[in-house]
Design a protein around this motif. Structure first.
Motif, short mmCIF file in Angstrom:
data_model
loop_
_atom_site.label_atom_id
_atom_site.label_comp_id
_atom_site.label_asym_id
_atom_site.label_seq_id
_atom_site.Cartn_x
_atom_site.Cartn_y
_atom_site.Cartn_z
N MET A 90 0.82 -1.21 0.00
CA MET A 90 0.00 0.00 0.00
C MET A 90 0.85 1.26 0.00
N ALA A 91 1.92 1.24 0.78
CA ALA A 91 2.78 2.42 0.90
C ALA A 91 3.52 2.70 -0.41
N PHE A 92 4.05 1.66 -1.04
CA PHE A 92 4.74 1.86 -2.32
C PHE A 92 3.77 2.31 -3.40
N ALA A 93 2.56 1.76 -3.40
CA ALA A 93 1.56 2.17 -4.37
C ALA A 93 1.25 3.65 -4.23
N ALA A 94 1.17 4.12 -2.99
CA ALA A 94 0.88 5.54 -2.75
C ALA A 94 2.00 6.44 -3.27
N GLU A 95 3.22 5.89 -3.38
CA GLU A 95 4.35 6.65 -3.89
C GLU A 95 4.50 6.53 -5.41
N GLY A 96 3.59 5.78 -6.04
CA GLY A 96 3.61 5.66 -7.49
C GLY A 96 4.47 4.54 -8.03
N ALA A 97 4.90 3.63 -7.16
CA ALA A 97 5.71 2.50 -7.61
C ALA A 97 4.84 1.48 -8.33
N ARG A 98 5.48 0.70 -9.17
CA ARG A 98 4.84 -0.45 -9.81
C ARG A 98 5.22 -1.69 -9.01
N LEU A 99 4.26 -2.59 -8.81
CA LEU A 99 4.43 -3.63 -7.81
C LEU A 99 4.40 -5.04 -8.37
N GLY A 100 5.39 -5.82 -7.98
CA GLY A 100 5.38 -7.25 -8.18
C GLY A 100 5.15 -7.88 -6.82
N LEU A 101 4.08 -8.64 -6.67
CA LEU A 101 3.68 -9.17 -5.37
C LEU A 101 3.73 -10.69 -5.37
N ILE A 102 4.32 -11.25 -4.33
CA ILE A 102 4.41 -12.69 -4.19
C ILE A 102 3.91 -13.09 -2.80
N ASP A 103 3.07 -14.12 -2.77
CA ASP A 103 2.60 -14.70 -1.51
C ASP A 103 2.13 -16.11 -1.82
N ARG A 104 2.12 -16.97 -0.81
CA ARG A 104 1.64 -18.33 -1.04
C ARG A 104 0.14 -18.44 -0.87
N GLU A 105 -0.50 -17.38 -0.34
CA GLU A 105 -1.96 -17.37 -0.14
C GLU A 105 -2.61 -16.66 -1.33
N SER A 106 -3.07 -17.43 -2.29
CA SER A 106 -3.56 -16.86 -3.55
C SER A 106 -4.81 -16.01 -3.36
N ALA A 107 -5.72 -16.44 -2.50
CA ALA A 107 -6.97 -15.68 -2.31
C ALA A 107 -6.69 -14.32 -1.69
N ALA A 108 -5.85 -14.30 -0.64
CA ALA A 108 -5.51 -13.03 0.01
C ALA A 108 -4.74 -12.13 -0.94
N LEU A 109 -3.92 -12.72 -1.78
CA LEU A 109 -3.16 -11.94 -2.75
C LEU A 109 -4.10 -11.30 -3.77
N ALA A 110 -5.08 -12.05 -4.23
CA ALA A 110 -6.05 -11.51 -5.19
C ALA A 110 -6.86 -10.37 -4.57
N THR A 111 -7.21 -10.51 -3.30
CA THR A 111 -7.93 -9.44 -2.62
C THR A 111 -7.10 -8.17 -2.55
N LEU A 112 -5.81 -8.32 -2.26
CA LEU A 112 -4.92 -7.15 -2.19
C LEU A 112 -4.83 -6.46 -3.54
#
Length: 264
Positions: A25-47
């Motif tokens: 959330m913080a990087f997004a607010a600064e205008g960064a482009r995000l590559g996100l990795i997590d093992r919890e696919s549902a929570a990742l999709a929600t984010l």
């Protein structure tokens, strides 16, 4: 302060909850482009939805992977680099910074004699091994960045210890030293490596460990940080505003490690 993160490609592990989510959330607010990795696919999709990626608010590429699975984890990192490298000169992948937030507490409150070697190894595989594998796979992409950074989430438990936390404390101490060793090895490529070492942070993991699932940390007689507090440190260490800082373990503990327990 302008943090110069607009347009930077930042990869975050353990992104779906806790400190990782706050960092996203913080990087997004600064205008960064995000590559996100997590093992919890549902929570990742929600984010991803919460970040507004579906509306074009933030450019996000999310991949489900486990940081202890070297082939799968490396493939996820390469996929993110390739996604953001489209259109780059030579078609090279792009990652400007990585943030290692994936972590587990493991056996908590147990006597060392009751901890199985498999439990010990499982904690180290995520907390230390996952950080090592993150850098191992990301370095070829980071080398192409003009200002590459690595930030690990360690803990004040890498400096001080509490009863019943032997595997966790040991693994976070390993991350502190990994930070120093990598900062030396990668200095020639201009890659800065630092870590943030917070005390108790109000996350789902800490609430479970400390028996605060229902009450949270309201009314406790010790200071507790928010994930946003930690994310602010990560932003700074990932920014060129912290350009001279390398190989540093930033202890964020309200000054507790500076205090003597000696009764005098």
């Amino acid at each position: 302060m302008e943090l110069t993160l607009d347009g930077k490609v930042i990869l975050i592990t353990g992104a779906a909850s806790g400190i990782g989510r706050a960092c996203a959330m913080a990087f997004a607010a600064e205008g960064a482009r995000l590559g996100l990795i997590d093992r919890e696919s549902a929570a990742l999709a929600t984010l991803v939805v919460e970040l507004g990626a579906d509306t074009g608010t933030t450019e996000v590429h999310a991949v489900t992977a486990d940081v202890t699975d070297e082939p799968g984890f490396a493939a996820a990192i390469d996929a993110i680099a390739e996604y953001f490298g489209q259109g780059e000169k030579g078609g090279a992948g792009r990652i400007d910074g990585v943030v290692g937030c994936a972590g587990v507490s493991g056996p908590f409150g147990q006597d060392v004699a009751d901890i199985a070697l498999a439990e010990w190894n499982a904690v180290f595989a995520v907390n230390a091994g996952g950080q090592f594998l993150l850098v191992k796979a990301a370095v070829p992409h980071l080398r192409r960045s003009s200002a590459p950074t690595v930030v690990f989430i360690a803990s004040d438990s890498g400096f001080v210890a509490a009863p019943g936390m032997v595997p966790y404390c040991s693994s976070k101490g390993a991350v502190v030293q990994l930070t120093k060793a990598l900062s030396v090895d990668l200095a020639g490529y201009g890659i800065r490596v630092n870590c943030v070492c917070p005390s108790i942070v109000d996350t789902p993991m800490s609430r479970v460990d400390l028996g605060r699932e229902t009450t949270g940390f309201a009314g406790v007689d010790y200071p507790v940080q928010t994930p946003d507090d930690v994310a602010n440190h990560v932003l700074y260490l990932s920014s060129q505003r912290s350009r001279p800082i390398n190989g540093v373990a930033l202890l964020s503990d309200f000054g507790y490690a500076a205090r003597s327990s000696f009764p005098a």
